[in-house]
Design an enzyme around this catalytic site. Structure first.
Site, PDB file in Angstrom:
ATOM      1  N   CYS A 104       0.710  -1.488   0.113  1.00  0.00           N
ATOM      2  CA  CYS A 104      -0.247  -0.157   0.367  1.00  0.00           C
ATOM      3  C   CYS A 104       0.813   1.462  -0.088  1.00  0.00           C
ATOM      4  O   CYS A 104       1.571   1.813  -0.580  1.00  0.00           O
ATOM      5  CB  CYS A 104      -1.005  -0.448   0.971  1.00  0.00           C
ATOM      6  SG  CYS A 104      -2.590   0.965   1.339  1.00  0.00           S
ATOM      7  N   ARG A 146     -12.724   5.777  -2.555  1.00  0.00           N
ATOM      8  CA  ARG A 146     -11.442   4.841  -1.786  1.00  0.00           C
ATOM      9  C   ARG A 146     -12.056   3.967  -2.202  1.00  0.00           C
ATOM     10  O   ARG A 146     -13.284   3.246  -2.296  1.00  0.00           O
ATOM     11  CB  ARG A 146     -11.657   5.098  -0.401  1.00  0.00           C
ATOM     12  CG  ARG A 146     -10.800   4.335   0.338  1.00  0.00           C
ATOM     13  CD  ARG A 146     -10.731   5.215   1.720  1.00  0.00           C
ATOM     14  NE  ARG A 146      -9.264   4.692   2.462  1.00  0.00           N
ATOM     15  CZ  ARG A 146      -7.817   5.269   2.556  1.00  0.00           C
ATOM     16  NH1 ARG A 146      -7.966   6.760   1.551  1.00  0.00           N
ATOM     17  NH2 ARG A 146      -6.973   5.108   2.931  1.00  0.00           N
ATOM     18  N   HIS A 175      -3.793  -5.950   1.999  1.00  0.00           N
ATOM     19  CA  HIS A 175      -3.474  -5.632   3.302  1.00  0.00           C
ATOM     20  C   HIS A 175      -4.499  -6.734   3.620  1.00  0.00           C
ATOM     21  O   HIS A 175      -4.311  -8.373   2.740  1.00  0.00           O
ATOM     22  CB  HIS A 175      -4.221  -5.114   3.742  1.00  0.00           C
ATOM     23  CG  HIS A 175      -3.669  -3.073   3.802  1.00  0.00           C
ATOM     24  ND1 HIS A 175      -3.362  -2.940   4.563  1.00  0.00           N
ATOM     25  CD2 HIS A 175      -4.115  -2.541   2.557  1.00  0.00           C
ATOM     26  CE1 HIS A 175      -2.357  -1.781   3.832  1.00  0.00           C
ATOM     27  NE2 HIS A 175      -2.953  -1.264   3.057  1.00  0.00           N
TER      28      HIS A 175
END
Length: 214
Positions: free
Chosen positions: A70, A104, A168
């Protein structure tokens, strides 16, 4: 990574390199750069400009193994441009860049990784859209979710021995095949003709992987 190496009788030493500390990249075989919020990236920019950016670029070109997730993945690129036009120059270790968006990209996702010979499951949570140059290959191709930018179906980046990803969601415990592939990459670079890693009992890990894949 430490547990999977020690489970095969391979001794592991782990150091942390924080802000203000020099990075002696020659000491290490594997580098992990995690994620963070925009504020934390801004703090790191000052530290990178002190010489660490060059150290990282040199280690990448010397084919040290990197896992960057990320924000750490974005940081290996040329720059991050926020949605309102502010540009933050990063390390330039990889020929890629990231542009922020107001929307997002968040949720469980999955992508295929032909090189490792498996599908990867994870969780993405990013507003930055990353675009690769022709000199950088994607780590994989999206099966569900957004990946690098939600447009070209690519996910992550592969350059020399760098693995960059937006995954993640306990990436390595849920994807033991990828974890071993990264470890084998580092061993092959350190030891010419390194033996293949011995198998481990991955019942729990593979059950978690199958659950997420379903």
């Amino acid at each position: 990574m430490k547990r999977r190496l020690e489970g095969r009788g391979i001794k592991v030493n782990i150091d942390e390199c924080s802000i203000g500390q020099p990075l002696n990249a020659d000491k290490y075989d594997i580098f992990f750069i995690g994620g963070g919020q925009d504020f934390e990236q801004e703090v790191l920019l000052r530290d990178l400009s002190s010489g660490k950016a060059q150290d990282i670029r040199t280690a990448v070109e010397e084919e040290k193994t990197f896992l960057a997730i990320c924000g750490g993945y974005q940081m290996l690129g040329e720059y991050y441009k926020t949605w309102d036009g502010q540009q933050c120059d990063f390390t330039g270790a990889l020929d890629l860049y990231t542009v922020g968006s107001e929307q997002r990209m968040i949720g469980n996702y999955m992508f295929s990784c032909e090189e490792a010979g498996c599908n990867i499951v994870g969780f993405e949570n990013h507003s930055g859209k990353t675009y690769l140059s022709e000199q950088v290959a994607p780590l994989g191709m999206m099966l569900s979710g957004n990946g690098n930018n939600g447009e070209d179906k690519t996910e992550g980046a592969r350059y020399k021995n760098v693995f960059g990803t937006y995954s993640h969601g306990s990436l390595l415990p849920k994807n033991p095949v990828l974890c071993d592939f990264i470890l084998q990459t580092a061993l092959n670079h350190r030891y010419d003709g390194a033996e293949p890693l011995a198998p481990l009992d991955d019942t729990l890990e593979l059950n978690a992987h199958r659950y997420m894949q379903e």
